[in-house]
Every structure is written in C-alpha cells, then in structure tokens.
Enzyme design. Structure first.
Site, mmCIF file in Angstrom:
data_model
loop_
_atom_site.group_PDB
_atom_site.id
_atom_site.type_symbol
_atom_site.label_atom_id
_atom_site.label_comp_id
_atom_site.label_asym_id
_atom_site.label_seq_id
_atom_site.Cartn_x
_atom_site.Cartn_y
_atom_site.Cartn_z
ATOM 1 C CG HIS A 143 11.953 21.370 42.444
ATOM 2 N ND1 HIS A 143 10.763 21.366 41.537
ATOM 3 C CD2 HIS A 143 11.594 22.160 43.306
ATOM 4 C CE1 HIS A 143 9.849 21.914 42.001
ATOM 5 N NE2 HIS A 143 10.177 22.632 43.161
ATOM 6 C CE1 TYR A 153 10.362 18.602 33.538
ATOM 7 C CE2 TYR A 153 10.131 19.614 31.030
ATOM 8 C CZ TYR A 153 10.585 19.519 32.399
ATOM 9 O OH TYR A 153 11.720 20.708 32.667
ATOM 10 N N PRO A 174 12.122 24.465 24.844
ATOM 11 C CG PRO A 174 10.186 25.238 25.446
ATOM 12 C CD PRO A 174 11.274 25.210 24.223
ATOM 13 C CE LYS A 189 20.056 20.548 30.824
ATOM 14 N NZ LYS A 189 20.003 20.847 32.097
ATOM 15 C CE1 TYR A 211 14.401 18.778 33.629
ATOM 16 C CE2 TYR A 211 15.049 19.241 35.882
ATOM 17 C CZ TYR A 211 14.218 19.243 34.897
ATOM 18 O OH TYR A 211 13.221 20.303 35.163
HETATM 19 C C1 PHB Z 1 9.254 26.767 33.542
HETATM 20 O O1 PHB Z 1 8.825 26.850 34.782
HETATM 21 O O2 PHB Z 1 8.719 27.774 32.836
HETATM 22 C C2 PHB Z 1 9.556 25.820 32.859
HETATM 23 C C3 PHB Z 1 10.233 24.675 33.622
HETATM 24 C C4 PHB Z 1 10.728 23.428 32.987
HETATM 25 C C5 PHB Z 1 10.953 23.764 31.465
HETATM 26 C C6 PHB Z 1 10.555 24.661 30.773
HETATM 27 C C7 PHB Z 1 9.903 25.821 31.451
HETATM 28 O O3 PHB Z 1 11.484 22.494 30.864
#
Ligand code: PHB
Ligand code: APR
Length: 389
Positions: free
Chosen positions: A72, A200, A292, A296, A384
C-alpha cells in the site's frame, strides 16, 4: 532440559526472536500457555512496516508475504464527510504491506517447525526463577507433569497478561498508562473492501476504519463504548453504523455480507520501564501496549526483538554484554515515539464522551492542517511507515 535462551510466548515477538537467534546459531525453546490452534485463531491488525517485512525476509519467512501481501502506497483519513489521501510513497519513499498478523504468526510457526526447533504448547503455570543470577530456570507443568528448563537468558514475549513482567522484582518496575474510554468493534467478512486503500474516519458518531486482508476479505472497525457487548451488534446493525460514519463515496462502496469474526477490543497505551531485570528481558506486548490506531503493535514487537536478538547474538559471538546493557534504552527510545504516534492518531480521530466543542474544533483544525501542509502530512507518513531502527 537446557537451552541458551528460554522464550516465553509464541506470539509474533517470541517467534520472530526465535528465528533471528536460530539464524545466528543461538538455541532457544519457546514455552506457550495456549495451544497452537488457539494462538492461530486470534485475529489482530494487519499493516506491516518496511522494517518488519525486512526482518521477515532476513529470517527467510517471506515467501507467502511476498506472494499474498498487499503493498500500500497510501491511505486515507476522513473527517466530517471529507477525505484526504496520505501518499506514503511520495512523502517518504516507502510503503507498508497489508498482511494479517495471524498469517505472520502462522508462517513463523511453520518455519520454526521446519527447522526442528522446540516449542512447548499448553505449558501451564510457567514460572521464572533465578534470573538475578547466572543460571536462570523456567518451570511449568504439562499433562500433569512438572518440567524444568535451565537457560542463560529469558526473553519475556508473553504479551500484556503474561508472567514475565509480573515476575519483575517488586519496586523495580515503573509503568505508564492511559486507558481510553472506548473500544473497537471489529468485523471480518468475505466481501471486497470498499476502497483499495485503508480509510481512517473520524466522525461525530465515533471513529471507523476500513481495512482488508485480501481483495476478497475486508476488516472493518467502529469505535464503541467500553462496556458494549458484541451480542448487541447484529451484522446489520454493524453495517448500518459503519456506513453512517464514512464519507458518501466510501459508504456507497461498502459491500455487506455475513461476518466471519466479530469481537471488541479495549484501547490502551502502556509502557513498562526498564525492559531488563538481570537475565530477564521483556519484548513486545509484555513491555508495552499501543491503541490500534496506526497499527504499531506488531511492528513495535518486531523492532524490540530486532534489538534484543542483536544484543544476544553479540553476547554469544563476542562475550560482550554491551548490547544487553543497552537493550532497554535502545528499545524504549523507539517505543516512546510509537506510543506518541498511536496516542496522537487515536486522539485525532476518536469521539471522546467528555469532549467539549473547543476540543472537537481542535481535531478539525488538525485535519485541515494536514490537508494544507505537506510538512504535517510528512510527519504523519514517516511515523506510519515506521521510524528507522
Ligand atoms: C487491521 O487491518 O486489522 C488494522 C489496520 C490498521 C490499523 C488497525 C488494524 O490501524
Ligand atoms: N506462559 C506462556 N505463554 C504465555 C503466558 C504465560 N504465562 N501468558 C501469555 N502467553 C502467551 C500468549 O498465549 C500469547 O500467545 O504469550 C503470547 C504473547 O503473544 P502476543 O499477545 O501476540 O504478543 P506479542 O508477541 O508481543 O505480539 C505483539 O500482538 O497482541 C498483539 O497488538 C499486539 O500486534 C501486537 C502483537
């Protein structure tokens, strides 16, 4: 039974440490409280930093990651029905790989088995002994029989609820913590993702995240109350709430279907200091937790075991303890930066119950600043993709 390094816990931290040591000819035995199937049934995050994929390549556990992992080059942040793209590749020259943590664990377990290395699953009542001296020991029972392992060092990779951190001598440990007043309700479903990149989304009704495991499997989350019960969330209710929180384009692209996993996770920031007590070292979730947001957790476990493996390998190769002495400080320096980033991203995107109108405007101003400033986006992007080791 005797080994060089006793590793407690067969999550990603313990397994990756075992492979890094094995490559350098250092022996280990892993003791895991649960069964292998139980460990592989846990669904966790799925975004790997370049540093993490490099470590997996270094130990030769990257065949499936390369074949099935999704590179990505960016992701999106939404706020109040708007969305902006964070172009990781353009801003940092790096990208991330979407590949489930469960799959990382599966691949590492397979490599460990193929190398003939010992993992004891369903080891009950693991206890750590004499790590303040030169000859630590680990005790456990299995199938009703008592077992004992002599070792040079113990690596505590047994997660937040493990025995390792709890074994630190009273008064030797300082902890820092924030518990967020909400959780994430996650759903896994065999439907195509609503977007080819992660989204997000901050929204008045609460945060939402669109993620994926493959072109045909989606992972979605919505912020929920800390006391929310998963039984109260039918699939229909989840899909409705998710679409409410996304911008119109993303919402229109959500493909719904039956959930194959649904669970609620609390959000917490936590750090324990130091990470060394004599011949016991903490790594991964045993030492720290991040919320989450920003994915990280696994990546931080990987950087910890990178530092710890280097230190242990140096100890066996050169008889030097310098790396072991430096481990706690080196690992904590990176841990605190990841803690800051995860806390910042959580604070930016979630709805807090006690938040007043000023604080909401601060979140909005931060979002607009990101839209308008390449410097702000670069700061977000470099965290990130992962700060350098
Ligand atoms: C996930 O795909 O489970 C996932 C992706 C990004 C995050 C947290 C969880 O920040
Ligand atoms: N004895 C033996 N094993 C134990 C004990 C114990 N007393 N307590 C816990 N364990 C095992 C757990 O069953 C688990 O398999 O230790 C393992 C720890 O694994 P994780 O929790 O996955 O932690 P870690 O390897 O540090 O990985 C960090 O995992 O929790 C996620 O979000 C986190 O992504 C991050 C990553």
């Amino acid at each position: 039974m005797r080994t060089q390094v006793a590793i407690i816990g067969s999550g990603p931290a313990g397994l990756l440490l075992g492979q890094l040591l094995h490559r350098a000819g250092v022996e280990s035995v892993i003791l895991e409280r649960r069964s292998k199937d139980y460990v592989l049934s846990r669904i966790r995050a799925g975004v790997l930093e370049q540093g993490t994929t490099d470590l997996l390549s270094k130990v030769g556990v990257d065949a499936r990651l390369k074949a099935e992992g999704l590179p990505h080059e960016g992701f999106a942040i939404g706020f109040a029905n708007r969305r902006q793209r964070i172009d990781l590749k353009d801003l940092t020259g790096q990208c991330v790989t979407v590949y489930g943590q469960t799959e990382v664990t599966r691949d590492l377990m397979a490599a460990r088995e193929a190398a003939g290395l010992t993992t004891v699953y369903e080891a009950e009542g693991v206890s750590l002994d004499a790590f303040d001296g030169a000859s630590p020991r680990v005790h456990w029972t299995k199938d009703g029989r008592a077992h004992d392992l002599a070792c040079d060092f113990i690596a505590g990779c047994d997660g937040f609820h493990g025995v390792s951190r709890a074994s630190a001598p009273a008064g030797a440990l300082e902890t820092f913590e924030r518990v967020y007043p909400f959780g994430w309700l996650g759903v896994l479903a065999d439907v195509p993702p609503c977007s080819h990149e992660l989204i997000y989304a901050g929204h008045d009704r609460g945060f939402a995240l669109c993620s994926m495991r493959s072109p045909t499997r989606s992972r979605y989350y919505i912020q929920c109350g800390s006391d929310e019960r998963v039984e109260n969330w039918s699939d229909d209710r989840f899909w409705d709430e998710l679409r409410h929180r996304l911008d119109p384009d993303a919402a229109a692209n959500v493909v719904t279907g039956p959930s194959i996993e649904k669970s609620i996770a609390p959000l917490r920031s936590f750090v324990a200091e130091p990470l060394r007590f004599g011949r016991l070292f903490l790594a991964g979730d045993a030492a720290h937790i991040v919320p989450p947001t920003g994915a990280k957790g696994l990546n931080l476990a990987a950087s910890d075991v990178h530092y710890l493996s280097e230190a242990l390998i140096e100890r066996y190769a050169d008889r030097s303890e310098a790396g072991l002495d430096a481990y706690s400080g080196r690992a904590l320096a990176r841990i605190w930066k990841s803690e800051r980033f995860s806390w910042w991203m959580t604070s930016l995107l979630h709805r807090f119950a006690d938040q007043n109108a000023f604080e909401r405007r601060m979140q909005e101003a931060e979002f607009i600043y990101l839209e308008e400033s390449r410097a702000a986006r670069t700061s977000l992007a470099e965290n990130y993709v992962g700060l350098p080791y």
